[in-house]
Design an enzyme around this catalytic site. Sequence first.
Site, PDB file in Angstrom:
ATOM      1  N   SER A  31       7.685  -5.290   8.708  1.00  0.00           N
ATOM      2  CA  SER A  31       7.986  -3.983   8.005  1.00  0.00           C
ATOM      3  C   SER A  31       8.556  -2.826   8.963  1.00  0.00           C
ATOM      4  O   SER A  31       7.965  -2.698   9.999  1.00  0.00           O
ATOM      5  CB  SER A  31       6.634  -3.370   7.384  1.00  0.00           C
ATOM      6  OG  SER A  31       6.727  -2.256   6.702  1.00  0.00           O
ATOM      7  N   PRO A  68       0.855  -1.236  -0.141  1.00  0.00           N
ATOM      8  CA  PRO A  68      -0.138  -0.066  -0.003  1.00  0.00           C
ATOM      9  C   PRO A  68       0.693   1.279   0.070  1.00  0.00           C
ATOM     10  O   PRO A  68       1.713   1.398   0.710  1.00  0.00           O
ATOM     11  CB  PRO A  68      -0.935  -0.108   1.250  1.00  0.00           C
ATOM     12  CG  PRO A  68      -0.061  -0.920   2.376  1.00  0.00           C
ATOM     13  CD  PRO A  68       0.817  -1.894   1.410  1.00  0.00           C
ATOM     14  N   THR A 105      -2.328  -1.278   9.392  1.00  0.00           N
ATOM     15  CA  THR A 105      -1.065  -0.616   9.537  1.00  0.00           C
ATOM     16  C   THR A 105      -0.868  -0.192  11.068  1.00  0.00           C
ATOM     17  O   THR A 105      -1.595   0.678  11.474  1.00  0.00           O
ATOM     18  CB  THR A 105      -0.687   0.279   8.592  1.00  0.00           C
ATOM     19  OG1 THR A 105      -0.932  -0.246   7.204  1.00  0.00           O
ATOM     20  CG2 THR A 105       0.596   0.948   8.870  1.00  0.00           C
ATOM     21  N   HIS A 121       8.315   0.240   7.539  1.00  0.00           N
ATOM     22  CA  HIS A 121       7.699   1.376   6.587  1.00  0.00           C
ATOM     23  C   HIS A 121       8.573   1.960   5.852  1.00  0.00           C
ATOM     24  O   HIS A 121       8.665   2.933   5.312  1.00  0.00           O
ATOM     25  CB  HIS A 121       7.072   2.324   7.529  1.00  0.00           C
ATOM     26  CG  HIS A 121       5.547   2.834   7.226  1.00  0.00           C
ATOM     27  ND1 HIS A 121       4.412   2.322   7.457  1.00  0.00           N
ATOM     28  CD2 HIS A 121       5.372   3.955   6.368  1.00  0.00           C
ATOM     29  CE1 HIS A 121       3.458   2.894   7.112  1.00  0.00           C
ATOM     30  NE2 HIS A 121       4.151   4.030   6.375  1.00  0.00           N
ATOM     31  N   ASP A 174       8.448  -6.465   3.926  1.00  0.00           N
ATOM     32  CA  ASP A 174       8.774  -5.300   2.929  1.00  0.00           C
ATOM     33  C   ASP A 174       9.818  -4.464   3.259  1.00  0.00           C
ATOM     34  O   ASP A 174      10.419  -4.717   4.403  1.00  0.00           O
ATOM     35  CB  ASP A 174       7.653  -4.350   2.431  1.00  0.00           C
ATOM     36  CG  ASP A 174       6.975  -3.570   3.614  1.00  0.00           C
ATOM     37  OD1 ASP A 174       7.682  -3.410   4.494  1.00  0.00           O
ATOM     38  OD2 ASP A 174       5.957  -3.048   3.682  1.00  0.00           O
ATOM     39  N   SER A 175      10.128  -3.413   2.714  1.00  0.00           N
ATOM     40  CA  SER A 175      11.218  -2.211   3.175  1.00  0.00           C
ATOM     41  C   SER A 175      12.567  -2.601   2.348  1.00  0.00           C
ATOM     42  O   SER A 175      13.383  -3.592   3.017  1.00  0.00           O
ATOM     43  CB  SER A 175      11.357  -2.287   4.670  1.00  0.00           C
ATOM     44  OG  SER A 175      10.139  -1.763   5.112  1.00  0.00           O
ATOM     45  N   GLY A 176      12.708  -1.974   1.246  1.00  0.00           N
ATOM     46  CA  GLY A 176      14.147  -2.021   0.503  1.00  0.00           C
ATOM     47  C   GLY A 176      14.326  -3.204  -0.379  1.00  0.00           C
ATOM     48  O   GLY A 176      15.317  -2.995  -1.089  1.00  0.00           O
TER      49      GLY A 176
END
Length: 385
Positions: free
Chosen positions: A278, A82, A160, A280, A311-313
């Site tokens: 995550s 998202p 989230t 963020h 996620d992240s990177g």
Amino acid sequence: MSLERRYQNVEDFAKAARRRLPKIFADYIDGGSFSETTLRRNRDGFDHYTLRQRVLAPLDPKPDLSVTAAGRSSRLPFGPGPVGFLGLYRKDGDIAVARAAARAGIPFVLSTFSINGLGTIGKAAGAAPDFQLYLDEDPAVNAEHLEACRNHGVERIFLTVDTAITSVRERDVKNGFRSVDRMTPGLFWQFARRPSWSLNLLRSGFPEVELVRGRAEFGRGAMAQAGNLSRRLDKNLTWDTVAELRKAWSGQLFIKGISDPEDAALARGAGIDGIVLSNHGGRQLDHGRSTVSMIPEVRDALGPSAALFVDSGFRRGSDVIKAIALGADYVLMGRPFAWAVAAEGEAGVNHLIQLLEREIEITLNLMGLSSIDELRRAGTEVLRP
Ligand SMILES: Cc1cc2nc3c(=O)[nH]c(=O)nc-3n(C[C@H](O)[C@H](O)[C@H](O)COP(=O)(O)O)c2cc1C
């Protein structure tokens, strides 16, 4: 030069997005919190793992990249996470990403902070998206969001939980991102220097967040609505909030923004279907660890039955392969999709997905593996520190 030749990787899209977007939006997408140490560390984390090459094994040039996580299948092991305001980086940007994802057979997660709403996206993409939920301080607003999800056939919600307080992104402070709700001379100048973006986006007036359009308490225009939506985020989220949501929502529920094994262990007892490991994208707590380095501990704490998204990177096919070898089920990407849609719209997103798909196929081939399933079974056997 054709799009296929011009864009060879995610960074090519990032550069093109920066050339096309007004600085205020380019920086909003790129930036991390404070010294941006977590942002950098997310990328550095991947370098700690190397891949094993295997040769002289039978080779399948079209390995099976599909995965099934929490009972839902995806043709590829990665997809768009998202991202707020895709429709500000290009007109109908969220529709473009949703359509490209549908074409590729991968899920699309619509942010609460989206220009187009659930109904518009569902019609354009031919299927209901997943929904990322930010809880508002007013329970009535949250009840409306859930009702909209039910009415539009949403099957999975991502709650989230890492933004109860918004960290400081110094680039945004300098650009006045959070206080933009009217045209200033500085902003006018930025827009004037990006005519292609301005013509595309401003032709039909400045966009609005469909979910809260026409509601006085959120203001008018996407930027004012963004500010108000953020300000109104529920600052008192606890595990009780998760339990209440679990009762109110009968579909799948994921918690997005877990980045510690102890929290993963608590999530395990909360009756949820999965988590997103995550930070963020390095936009919240600075000086945390890279998410990829935490996958094994978080997987242990979460146990085998709940889905582990991360996620992240993530920027490369090899990043996705490392995450799955370490125990993740699925990878989400934020900025890569924002850059691709800003740079080239739907065609850009299609190409981004194809590039990553090809990178994963070739890497798996060189590792002597014929599917993501085989990679999962092999686990850390295919990695070397
Ligand atoms: C511009 C931007 C907007 C984002 N908006 C949201 C959002 O509305 N909701 C949310 O849960 N996460 C949001 N995120 C975080 C992403 O879902 C994701 O966790 C993060 O981008 C992953 O890192 P990556 O960008 O390095 O792939 C946003 C991230 C960016 C870069």
